[in-house]
Motif scaffolding. Structure first.
Motif, mmCIF file in Angstrom:
data_model
loop_
_atom_site.group_PDB
_atom_site.id
_atom_site.type_symbol
_atom_site.label_atom_id
_atom_site.label_comp_id
_atom_site.label_asym_id
_atom_site.label_seq_id
_atom_site.Cartn_x
_atom_site.Cartn_y
_atom_site.Cartn_z
ATOM 1 N N VAL A 1 0.832 -1.206 0.000
ATOM 2 C CA VAL A 1 0.000 0.000 0.000
ATOM 3 C C VAL A 1 0.872 1.264 0.000
ATOM 4 O O VAL A 1 0.794 2.092 -0.896
ATOM 5 N N THR A 2 1.733 1.373 1.024
ATOM 6 C CA THR A 2 2.483 2.631 1.187
ATOM 7 C C THR A 2 3.447 2.877 0.033
ATOM 8 O O THR A 2 3.439 3.945 -0.577
ATOM 9 N N VAL A 3 4.267 1.882 -0.272
ATOM 10 C CA VAL A 3 5.283 2.091 -1.323
ATOM 11 C C VAL A 3 4.641 2.373 -2.691
ATOM 12 O O VAL A 3 4.996 3.357 -3.336
ATOM 13 N N PRO A 4 3.669 1.553 -3.130
ATOM 14 C CA PRO A 4 3.079 1.858 -4.450
ATOM 15 C C PRO A 4 2.450 3.241 -4.511
ATOM 16 O O PRO A 4 2.560 3.929 -5.514
ATOM 17 N N LEU A 5 1.806 3.662 -3.419
ATOM 18 C CA LEU A 5 1.148 4.963 -3.462
ATOM 19 C C LEU A 5 2.142 6.117 -3.380
ATOM 20 O O LEU A 5 1.824 7.251 -3.727
ATOM 21 N N SER A 6 3.351 5.833 -2.906
ATOM 22 C CA SER A 6 4.352 6.907 -2.827
ATOM 23 C C SER A 6 5.171 6.984 -4.106
ATOM 24 O O SER A 6 6.080 7.792 -4.224
ATOM 25 N N LEU A 7 4.819 6.130 -5.064
ATOM 26 C CA LEU A 7 5.596 6.070 -6.304
ATOM 27 C C LEU A 7 5.772 7.426 -7.010
ATOM 28 O O LEU A 7 6.869 7.744 -7.462
ATOM 29 N N PRO A 8 4.716 8.255 -7.081
ATOM 30 C CA PRO A 8 4.936 9.564 -7.716
ATOM 31 C C PRO A 8 6.046 10.349 -7.022
ATOM 32 O O PRO A 8 6.850 11.015 -7.686
ATOM 33 N N GLY A 9 6.095 10.273 -5.705
ATOM 34 C CA GLY A 9 7.137 10.973 -4.952
ATOM 35 C C GLY A 9 8.511 10.423 -5.263
ATOM 36 O O GLY A 9 9.482 11.167 -5.450
ATOM 37 N N ILE A 10 8.603 9.084 -5.331
ATOM 38 C CA ILE A 10 9.880 8.451 -5.669
ATOM 39 C C ILE A 10 10.314 8.894 -7.056
ATOM 40 O O ILE A 10 11.468 9.257 -7.284
ATOM 41 N N ALA A 11 9.341 8.917 -7.979
ATOM 42 C CA ALA A 11 9.660 9.278 -9.365
ATOM 43 C C ALA A 11 10.163 10.711 -9.448
ATOM 44 O O ALA A 11 11.192 10.989 -10.086
ATOM 45 N N VAL A 12 9.487 11.633 -8.770
ATOM 46 C CA VAL A 12 9.918 13.030 -8.819
ATOM 47 C C VAL A 12 11.287 13.173 -8.160
ATOM 48 O O VAL A 12 12.195 13.804 -8.705
ATOM 49 N N GLY A 13 11.433 12.556 -6.978
ATOM 50 C CA GLY A 13 12.725 12.647 -6.272
ATOM 51 C C GLY A 13 13.857 12.169 -7.152
ATOM 52 O O GLY A 13 14.871 12.858 -7.318
ATOM 53 N N ALA A 14 13.675 10.998 -7.760
ATOM 54 C CA ALA A 14 14.750 10.427 -8.571
ATOM 55 C C ALA A 14 15.028 11.280 -9.799
ATOM 56 O O ALA A 14 16.189 11.510 -10.154
ATOM 57 N N THR A 15 13.968 11.808 -10.434
ATOM 58 C CA THR A 15 14.200 12.566 -11.664
ATOM 59 C C THR A 15 14.751 13.970 -11.368
ATOM 60 O O THR A 15 15.224 14.641 -12.267
ATOM 61 N N VAL A 16 14.656 14.416 -10.116
ATOM 62 C CA VAL A 16 15.295 15.688 -9.770
ATOM 63 C C VAL A 16 16.743 15.444 -9.326
ATOM 64 O O VAL A 16 17.669 16.160 -9.718
ATOM 65 N N VAL A 17 16.943 14.400 -8.519
ATOM 66 C CA VAL A 17 18.281 14.133 -7.971
ATOM 67 C C VAL A 17 19.258 13.722 -9.080
ATOM 68 O O VAL A 17 20.383 14.217 -9.142
ATOM 69 N N PHE A 18 18.793 12.848 -9.977
ATOM 70 C CA PHE A 18 19.707 12.299 -10.984
ATOM 71 C C PHE A 18 20.402 13.378 -11.833
ATOM 72 O O PHE A 18 21.626 13.418 -11.901
ATOM 73 N N PRO A 19 19.646 14.298 -12.468
ATOM 74 C CA PRO A 19 20.351 15.305 -13.282
ATOM 75 C C PRO A 19 21.242 16.229 -12.460
ATOM 76 O O PRO A 19 22.305 16.643 -12.931
ATOM 77 N N LEU A 20 20.817 16.551 -11.241
ATOM 78 C CA LEU A 20 21.663 17.417 -10.419
ATOM 79 C C LEU A 20 22.975 16.721 -10.080
ATOM 80 O O LEU A 20 24.041 17.321 -10.083
ATOM 81 N N ALA A 21 22.883 15.410 -9.801
ATOM 82 C CA ALA A 21 24.092 14.657 -9.452
ATOM 83 C C ALA A 21 24.999 14.474 -10.670
ATOM 84 O O ALA A 21 26.213 14.371 -10.533
ATOM 85 N N MET A 22 24.411 14.449 -11.856
ATOM 86 C CA MET A 22 25.225 14.273 -13.065
ATOM 87 C C MET A 22 26.200 15.429 -13.253
ATOM 88 O O MET A 22 27.320 15.255 -13.713
#
Lengths: 304, 381
Positions: free
Chosen positions: A218-239
């Motif tokens: 329940v918790t992890v699948p519903l937090s997926l949008p947050g995970i997606a945004v976090g990852a897509t913001v962190v990745f380019p900044l870290a690059m």
């Protein structure tokens, strides 16, 4: 960054006839921003691209004529190509670590009631962003130095005979970059986790799922949008990061950002720096697209 | 389980947008929080008003930090007071200034007088961005050290007024290293293995050290076989280096923290640290220190040449160079200065000393820097 509301108070569907002019009128206020971004982002980018197409003389001055020689150098000289590869792997590692480490923090933050504790947690989370990069980096230098806390503890516990050279290690790059990136993962995760209706978890428990199963199903699948945004913001900044590793001591690490920096400040070869940064940009866009597609695919599988 | 997730797709998308919005706010926060620091020194202008006020002003560059402050009090303030010409000081580093000159392309130069180190000098002359000096218009030209003026002479034309020169030698912790090192080779001593700081070649200090290694047996940077030998020697440090500092602040930090005991670095920095009470000593290597010169130049396309030359006359005067040299612990370009006893006891300076320096052959080194740094990285990765 206010507390998220979940009430789906979306306006009732407007008639298609009314929709179009309203949409056009909606574009008017964003025009200045678009013009601003185009002027400050697209124009320099085009100029950088033009610069990257020139061969150079012995002093690094662009010569007339166009060629792809700078791009050939970026892909064939290991000094550049290894750095690109290394940056990509580092950014992926940092992204995974930021999401994994950020999740529990976001969970705590989303469940904390409004008040002193929540405020303190919030300040702790965003503190890396509120500190100047110099202060933050020297903080890590102090911790990781030969007689710093980390080394002294390791020696005291008997893991090491003498202090390790942590400041030149890959570890220091990962730790210091994850530190800067964590807020970018935690904040969207907090929003996503805070938006989950508690009744769903209660329903899951009352139907016989244990806390672990409830968390994963329940918790992890519903937090997926947050995970997606976090990852897509962190990745380019870290690059593209270079100043934090440079200041903390990883100046010798093969990161593409550091290579661009040294080409400009020490070698004065702008065209190759331009080519390298554009390849880095393309690689970043590619990475973000792959991540985005992956998340969308995952979401589709979960929600149908 | 799926039946327990009745959230409409729209609401889900809304959550995504909310999350995206919060991430956007964070990005904005970072930009305002540390954007200014990331780009390094910005430009600043000195505020002191002037006496006569002819309404004229010139733009002069200075290295950011204590160096820039001392520059202001030693040269800029007396100059403004006497002449009434206002000086706009631009703080930063020479790579920024070369970048701006290159962007100006010899027209409407953004500075009237600027500081360069020899590495960026060849860059600037190569791009035809500097004006050769009319040495007859400089009242103290004859007092300036010929070895130093020669360093900024290219194809017979003199470009630079030497301000100060540092000596790259061995800076070390006196509490960890009891017997002072004598020559460059002492940094390879197994006793110090694990306590050596080595600046990369892309940082001046690192290239100067490498140049010293190549020059030791009479080698030259322009001879590939000598460069190979230099790398072979450098490779002996493999596994012994505890830090790779790439700026002056990092060098100071790794020594203070005990990460490194010894580093190839400049005399002025060592004596300044010693003066602050730190256990820091400095050795001028017997086979020759490496010169690290700072000179001032007039760019092509400056509109205030007359005022610029007036400023250069202050900049090269013994009277004003003395407090600056003593404050930075670097030997000044003007040979006629009678320094205080403390300075004389510590710093090695003067024509005979500079003659024994080895100087980095930047004409060869700059185009080769990538290739060399790559080899360097393969040793120390």
């Amino acid at each position: 960054m206010s507390a998220p509301s979940t009430s789906p108070a979306l306006s009732p569907a407007t008639s298609p006839a009314l929709k179009k002019p309203r949409r056009l009128r909606g574009l008017l206020p964003v025009t200045p921003v678009v013009v601003f971004l185009a002027a400050l982002f697209v124009v320099p980018l085009v100029r950088v691209f033009a610069l990257s197409l020139h061969p150079v003389d012995a002093n690094g001055y662009p010569l007339d004529g166009y060629s792809f020689v700078q791009y050939r150098r970026v892909f064939t000289e290991s000094f550049f190509s290894e750095a690109l590869w290394h940056s990509l792997l580092t950014a992926l590692l940092v992204t995974v670590l930021s999401v994994l480490l950020g999740f529990p923090a976001a969970y705590a933050l989303s469940r904390a009631r409004k008040g002193v504790v929540r405020t303190l947690l919030f300040v702790a989370v965003v503190s890396p962003l509120l500190t100047s990069v110099v202060v933050r980096s020297y903080g890590w230098v102090v911790l990781f130095s030969a007689n710093g806390v980390v080394n002294r503890t390791l020696v005291w516990l008997g893991f090491l005979d003498q202090p390790a050279h942590l400041l030149t290690s890959y570890l220091v790059v990962v730790v210091s970059v994850v530190h800067v990136m964590l807020p970018f993962a935690i904040l969207p995760l907090t929003t996503a986790l805070g938006g989950i209706d508690d009744n769903l978890r209660r329903a899951s428990r009352s139907l016989g799922a244990g806390p672990v199963r409830t968390f994963w199903k329940v918790t992890v699948p519903l937090s997926l949008p947050g995970i997606a945004v976090g990852a897509t913001v962190v990745f380019p900044l870290a690059m593209g990061i270079y100043i934090t590793p440079l200041l903390v001591g990883g100046a010798n690490q093969p990161l593409a950002g550091l290579r661009v920096y040294s080409q400009i400040t020490a070698v004065f070869d702008y065209p190759v720096a331009a080519a390298l940064s554009l390849v880095l940009l393309l690689l970043t866009l590619l990475g973000v697209s792959v991540l985005g597609t992956g998340f969308r695919f995952w979401e589709k599988r979960l929600h149908g | 389980m799926r039946s327990f997730l009745p959230r409409p797709a729209r609401a889900r998308r809304r959550g995504y947008l909310l999350a995206l919005a919060s991430a956007g706010t964070v990005t904005a926060l970072t930009l305002t929080g540390c954007g200014g620091v990331d780009t390094g020194g910005g430009s600043g202008s000195s505020g002191s008003g002037s006496g006569d006020g002819k309404g004229e002003s010139i733009t002069v560059t200075a290295f950011a930090g204590a160096w820039g402050e001392l520059f202001k009090s030693s040269f800029v303030e007396p100059f403004e007071k006497d002449t009434g010409i206002k000086v706009n000081l631009v703080y930063g580093a020479d790579s920024d200034w070369v970048t701006k000159l290159r962007a100006a392309g010899g027209k409407n130069a953004p500075f009237d007088v600027l500081a360069l180190t020899p590495g960026s000098l060849h860059q600037a002359v190569g791009g035809d961005l500097l004006e050769p000096l009319k040495t007859a218009d400089l009242s103290h030209w004859k007092q300036l050290d010929p070895v130093l003026t020669e360093r900024s002479t290219i194809d017979g034309a003199s470009y630079g007024v030497p301000l100060t020169t540092g000596s790259n030698g061995l800076l070390y912790r006196t509490d960890k290293i009891k017997q002072a090192p004598k020559d460059w080779t002492d940094i390879f001593d197994k006793k110090y293995c694990g306590h050596v700081a080595l600046p990369p070649l892309t940082y001046n200090a690192g290239l100067e050290f490498f140049s010293a290694l190549v020059s030791q047996g009479g080698g030259k940077l322009s001879n590939p076989a000598d460069v190979d030998k230099g790398f072979k020697k450098l490779a002996e440090l493999k596994g012994c280096v505890s830090a790779y500092p790439a700026d002056a602040g990092s060098v100071a930090t790794v020594l203070q923290n005990g990460d490194a005991w010894i580093v190839p670095f400049w005399d002025g920095r060592a004596f300044a640290m010693e003066k602050e009470g730190q256990p820091i000593g400095f050795t001028y290597p017997s086979s020759g220190a490496v010169g690290a010169l700072t000179s001032y130049y007039v760019p092509k396309g400056s509109k205030h040449t007359a005022a610029a030359y007036k400023f250069l006359n202050y900049l090269s005067a013994a009277e004003y160079q003395k407090p600056f040299a003593q404050g930075t612990f670097y030997g000044a370009g003007n040979d006629s200065i009678d320094y205080d006893a403390d300075f004389k006891a510590k710093v090695k300076y003067g024509e005979d000393v500079y003659k024994k320096f080895t100087w980095v052959d930047y004409k060869t080194a700059t185009p080769k820097l990538n290739e060399w740094q790559q080899r360097w990285n393969q040793i120390f990765k």
